[in-house]
Design an enzyme around this catalytic site. Structure first.
Site, PDB file in Angstrom:
ATOM      1  N   ASN A 198      13.520   4.244   5.472  1.00 37.98           N
ATOM      2  CA  ASN A 198      12.545   3.205   5.837  1.00 37.98           C
ATOM      3  C   ASN A 198      11.381   3.855   6.572  1.00 37.98           C
ATOM      4  OD1 ASN A 198      11.519   0.517   6.326  1.00 37.98           O
ATOM      5  ND2 ASN A 198      12.253   0.700   8.430  1.00 37.98           N
ATOM      6  N   HIS A 257       8.509   3.070   9.489  1.00 39.10           N
ATOM      7  CA  HIS A 257       8.332   2.127  10.595  1.00 39.10           C
ATOM      8  C   HIS A 257       7.106   2.545  11.420  1.00 39.10           C
ATOM      9  CE1 HIS A 257       9.532  -0.825  13.586  1.00 39.10           C
ATOM     10  NE2 HIS A 257       9.237   0.073  14.506  1.00 39.10           N
ATOM     11  N   SER A 279       0.843  -1.210   0.000  1.00 38.93           N
ATOM     12  CA  SER A 279       0.000   0.000   0.000  1.00 38.93           C
ATOM     13  C   SER A 279       0.877   1.259   0.000  1.00 38.93           C
ATOM     14  CB  SER A 279      -0.984   0.005   1.169  1.00 38.93           C
ATOM     15  OG  SER A 279      -0.320   0.167   2.391  1.00 38.93           O
ATOM     16  N   ARG A 322      13.265  -7.460   5.516  1.00 38.54           N
ATOM     17  CA  ARG A 322      14.598  -8.024   5.575  1.00 38.54           C
ATOM     18  C   ARG A 322      15.563  -6.992   6.120  1.00 38.54           C
ATOM     19  NH1 ARG A 322      15.749 -12.716   3.599  1.00 38.54           N
ATOM     20  NH2 ARG A 322      13.699 -13.374   2.927  1.00 38.54           N
TER      21      ARG A 322
HETATM   22  C1  GRF Z   1       3.890  -0.671   6.877  1.00 39.07           C
HETATM   23  O1  GRF Z   1       2.963  -0.629   7.901  1.00 39.07           O
HETATM   24  C2  GRF Z   1       5.247  -0.196   7.331  1.00 39.07           C
HETATM   25  O2  GRF Z   1       5.197   0.643   8.432  1.00 39.07           O
HETATM   26  C3  GRF Z   1       5.950  -1.462   7.700  1.00 39.07           C
HETATM   27  O3  GRF Z   1       5.447  -2.436   6.810  1.00 39.07           O
HETATM   28  C4  GRF Z   1       4.137  -2.087   6.409  1.00 39.07           C
HETATM   29  C5  GRF Z   1       4.033  -2.231   4.931  1.00 39.07           C
HETATM   30  O4  GRF Z   1       2.720  -2.099   4.470  1.00 39.07           O
HETATM   31  N1  GRF Z   1       7.373  -1.264   7.612  1.00 39.07           N
HETATM   32  P1  GRF Z   1       2.412  -2.037   2.921  1.00 39.07           P
HETATM   33  O5  GRF Z   1       2.974  -3.300   2.276  1.00 39.07           O
HETATM   34  O6  GRF Z   1       3.052  -0.800   2.366  1.00 39.07           O
HETATM   35  O7  GRF Z   1       0.916  -2.007   2.800  1.00 39.07           O
END
Ligand code: GRF
Length: 187
Positions: free
Chosen positions: A108, A110, A14, A92
């Site tokens: 990244n 988080h 997403s 990863r």
């Molecule tokens: C997100 O909630 C992000 O914070 C975490 O992994 C999730 C990925 O969601 N690192 P998506 O695949 O972008 O929907």
């Protein structure tokens, strides 16, 4: 010239979609040059195809070690002349091969207010802790897991015990914050 992004994802994508859409509609003056995915079959791959974004999908099992598949990734990023690598649910730990080539250009997202709740179960851990103020962080990636310098954060209140609801609220914020933050970084 438009900046060239790589988005790394392992699952739903997403955040990839939010970034690709922002590039497509001009909200971001950038182009997703490649989507890198370590999970053949992940939903994000179909999303990349729908946006016409090239993909590099690999299976870590078919390489002897992390350094080997990261060397392939570095070749792909170099070939695509990538300016900024955006990890978006890439499940990863980035190793030294990729860091040596791209540290300082990797960010990244988080789902916690770092430095609280690092790791893969941040939301579940925060709910179990009884947290009342949640949030999203975007940070530089270095050798310290979820420990690089913070670039942006956004908080929200939640007084309940449902991790799925926290994820839902958090993801809406992620999609906006990631696009806004990338826009600032590539300016
Ligand atoms: C997100 O909630 C992000 O914070 C975490 O992994 C999730 C990925 O969601 N690192 P998506 O695949 O972008 O929907």
């Amino acid at each position: 010239m438009k900046k060239r992004l790589a988005v790394f994802a392992s699952g739903t994508g997403s955040n990839f979609e939010a970034i690709a859409r922002a590039c497509a509609d001009g909200a971001l003056d950038a182009e997703v040059a490649v989507m890198v995915c370590d999970k053949p079959g992940a939903a994000v791959i179909g999303k990349a195809e729908r946006f016409g974004v090239d993909t590099f999908v690999f299976s870590p099992k078919s390489y002897a070690c992390k350094a080997d598949f990261e060397a392939e990734i570095v070749k792909v990023l170099d070939g695509k002349k990538v300016d900024l690598v955006c990890l978006a649910g890439y499940m990863r730990i980035v190793g030294e091969t990729l860091l040596n080539a791209y540290e300082g250009k990797i960010i990244n997202i988080h789902p916690s207010l770092l430095p609280a709740f690092k790791g893969a179960h941040a939301v579940e851990d925060a709910v179990a802790y009884g947290v009342k103020v949640y949030g999203i962080s975007i940070h530089w990636v270095n050798a310290d897991l979820d420990g690089g310098k913070i670039i942006a954060q956004r908080a929200f209140d939640y007084d309940g015990d449902d991790p799925a609801e926290v994820h839902r609220i958090g993801q809406k914020i992620e999609h906006q914050l990631y696009v806004e933050t990338i826009a600032k970084l590539i300016k």
